[in-house]
Motif scaffolding. Structure first.
Motif, PDB file in Angstrom:
ATOM      1  N   THR A  82       0.785  -1.128   0.036  1.00  0.00           N
ATOM      2  CA  THR A  82       0.111   0.023   0.006  1.00  0.00           C
ATOM      3  C   THR A  82       0.693   1.096   0.164  1.00  0.00           C
ATOM      4  O   THR A  82       1.913   1.183   0.527  1.00  0.00           O
ATOM      5  N   ALA A  83       0.306   2.292  -0.390  1.00  0.00           N
ATOM      6  CA  ALA A  83       1.168   3.709  -0.620  1.00  0.00           C
ATOM      7  C   ALA A  83      -0.145   4.639  -0.343  1.00  0.00           C
ATOM      8  O   ALA A  83      -1.332   4.526  -1.046  1.00  0.00           O
ATOM      9  N   GLU A  84       0.003   5.643   0.374  1.00  0.00           N
ATOM     10  CA  GLU A  84      -1.047   6.543   1.118  1.00  0.00           C
ATOM     11  C   GLU A  84      -0.509   7.855   0.986  1.00  0.00           C
ATOM     12  O   GLU A  84       0.570   8.271   1.612  1.00  0.00           O
ATOM     13  N   TYR A  85      -1.023   9.003   0.613  1.00  0.00           N
ATOM     14  CA  TYR A  85      -0.456  10.367   0.759  1.00  0.00           C
ATOM     15  C   TYR A  85      -1.490  10.735   2.011  1.00  0.00           C
ATOM     16  O   TYR A  85      -2.431  10.026   2.494  1.00  0.00           O
ATOM     17  N   PRO A  86      -0.803  11.522   3.100  1.00  0.00           N
ATOM     18  CA  PRO A  86      -1.356  11.854   4.266  1.00  0.00           C
ATOM     19  C   PRO A  86      -2.774  12.225   4.327  1.00  0.00           C
ATOM     20  O   PRO A  86      -3.582  11.811   5.097  1.00  0.00           O
ATOM     21  N   GLU A  87      -3.351  12.949   3.346  1.00  0.00           N
ATOM     22  CA  GLU A  87      -4.632  13.173   3.060  1.00  0.00           C
ATOM     23  C   GLU A  87      -5.394  12.358   2.943  1.00  0.00           C
ATOM     24  O   GLU A  87      -6.720  12.299   2.923  1.00  0.00           O
ATOM     25  N   GLU A  88      -5.020  10.973   2.569  1.00  0.00           N
ATOM     26  CA  GLU A  88      -5.724   9.888   2.258  1.00  0.00           C
ATOM     27  C   GLU A  88      -6.094   9.116   3.464  1.00  0.00           C
ATOM     28  O   GLU A  88      -6.766   8.016   3.449  1.00  0.00           O
ATOM     29  N   ILE A  89      -5.461   9.368   4.445  1.00  0.00           N
ATOM     30  CA  ILE A  89      -5.404   8.373   5.636  1.00  0.00           C
ATOM     31  C   ILE A  89      -6.819   8.813   6.608  1.00  0.00           C
ATOM     32  O   ILE A  89      -6.690  10.033   6.938  1.00  0.00           O
ATOM     33  N   ASP A  90      -7.416   7.828   6.978  1.00  0.00           N
ATOM     34  CA  ASP A  90      -8.367   7.945   8.223  1.00  0.00           C
ATOM     35  C   ASP A  90      -8.053   8.026   9.348  1.00  0.00           C
ATOM     36  O   ASP A  90      -7.560   6.949   9.825  1.00  0.00           O
ATOM     37  N   ILE A  91      -7.436   8.830   9.893  1.00  0.00           N
ATOM     38  CA  ILE A  91      -6.696   9.069  11.370  1.00  0.00           C
ATOM     39  C   ILE A  91      -7.491   8.263  12.403  1.00  0.00           C
ATOM     40  O   ILE A  91      -6.884   7.596  13.155  1.00  0.00           O
ATOM     41  N   ASN A  92      -8.667   8.234  12.446  1.00  0.00           N
ATOM     42  CA  ASN A  92      -9.455   7.796  13.407  1.00  0.00           C
ATOM     43  C   ASN A  92      -9.427   6.063  13.243  1.00  0.00           C
ATOM     44  O   ASN A  92      -9.334   5.277  14.228  1.00  0.00           O
ATOM     45  N   ARG A  93      -9.540   5.638  11.881  1.00  0.00           N
ATOM     46  CA  ARG A  93      -9.050   4.247  11.627  1.00  0.00           C
ATOM     47  C   ARG A  93      -7.876   3.799  12.104  1.00  0.00           C
ATOM     48  O   ARG A  93      -7.647   2.801  12.443  1.00  0.00           O
ATOM     49  N   ALA A  94      -6.861   4.461  11.891  1.00  0.00           N
ATOM     50  CA  ALA A  94      -5.444   4.521  12.094  1.00  0.00           C
ATOM     51  C   ALA A  94      -5.189   4.356  13.756  1.00  0.00           C
ATOM     52  O   ALA A  94      -4.591   3.420  14.350  1.00  0.00           O
ATOM     53  N   ARG A  95      -5.905   5.105  14.410  1.00  0.00           N
ATOM     54  CA  ARG A  95      -5.885   5.135  15.881  1.00  0.00           C
ATOM     55  C   ARG A  95      -6.642   3.793  16.246  1.00  0.00           C
ATOM     56  O   ARG A  95      -5.993   3.071  17.322  1.00  0.00           O
ATOM     57  N   ALA A  96      -7.767   3.306  15.919  1.00  0.00           N
ATOM     58  CA  ALA A  96      -8.243   2.163  16.237  1.00  0.00           C
ATOM     59  C   ALA A  96      -7.488   1.010  15.972  1.00  0.00           C
ATOM     60  O   ALA A  96      -7.319   0.021  16.889  1.00  0.00           O
TER      61      ALA A  96
END
Length: 133
Positions: A82-96
């Motif tokens: 996978t490769a993602e730009y910061p604006e593509e990241i769901d921060i709540n999902r990453a924290r979970a």
């Protein structure tokens, strides 16, 4: 400064394709920077930041997961899960995901489950760090 052609490819998309002055990523031996005319090499790509300096001198940052890089003097191909730009990241999902991975690591796990949990934690931490900039 000299440039080379850079491709960053995932199973879902061609993430980046264009001329670059420099690319920096995490490998098994630590951070690796590549410039034009680099000696031919094949190396692993580990979970973490990917920094690209395009032909105009502008830096772009992303997050990648495990893969490999084929480096040639005039071309670099990075293939990653996978490769993602910061604006593509769901921060709540990453924290979970981070919390789930940390909870799994507190339990007695098989070696395979332990490695999967460590990888999930590293991926979540890289995503969280990328969005905090």
């Amino acid at each position: 400064m000299s440039t080379f052609f850079l491709e960053v490819i995932t199973p879902e998309r061609n993430f980046y394709s264009g001329e670059a002055e420099c690319v920096i990523f995490k490998s098994i031996d630590g951070e690796m920077g590549v410039l034009a005319k680099h000696a031919p090499t094949v190396t692993t790509v580990n979970v973490g930041p990917l920094r690209i300096k395009n032909a105009e001198g502008k830096w772009t940052e992303a997050v990648v997961t495990d893969g490999f890089a084929k480096i040639m003097p005039d071309r670099v191909v990075i293939m990653t899960d996978t490769a993602e730009y910061p604006e593509e990241i769901d921060i709540n999902r990453a924290r979970a995901a981070k919390q789930r991975a940390e909870e799994r690591l507190q339990k007695q796990l098989s070696q395979l489950e332990y490695m999967r949990s460590k990888t999930a934690l590293a991926r979540a931490m890289a995503r969280i760090k990328a969005t905090s900039k």
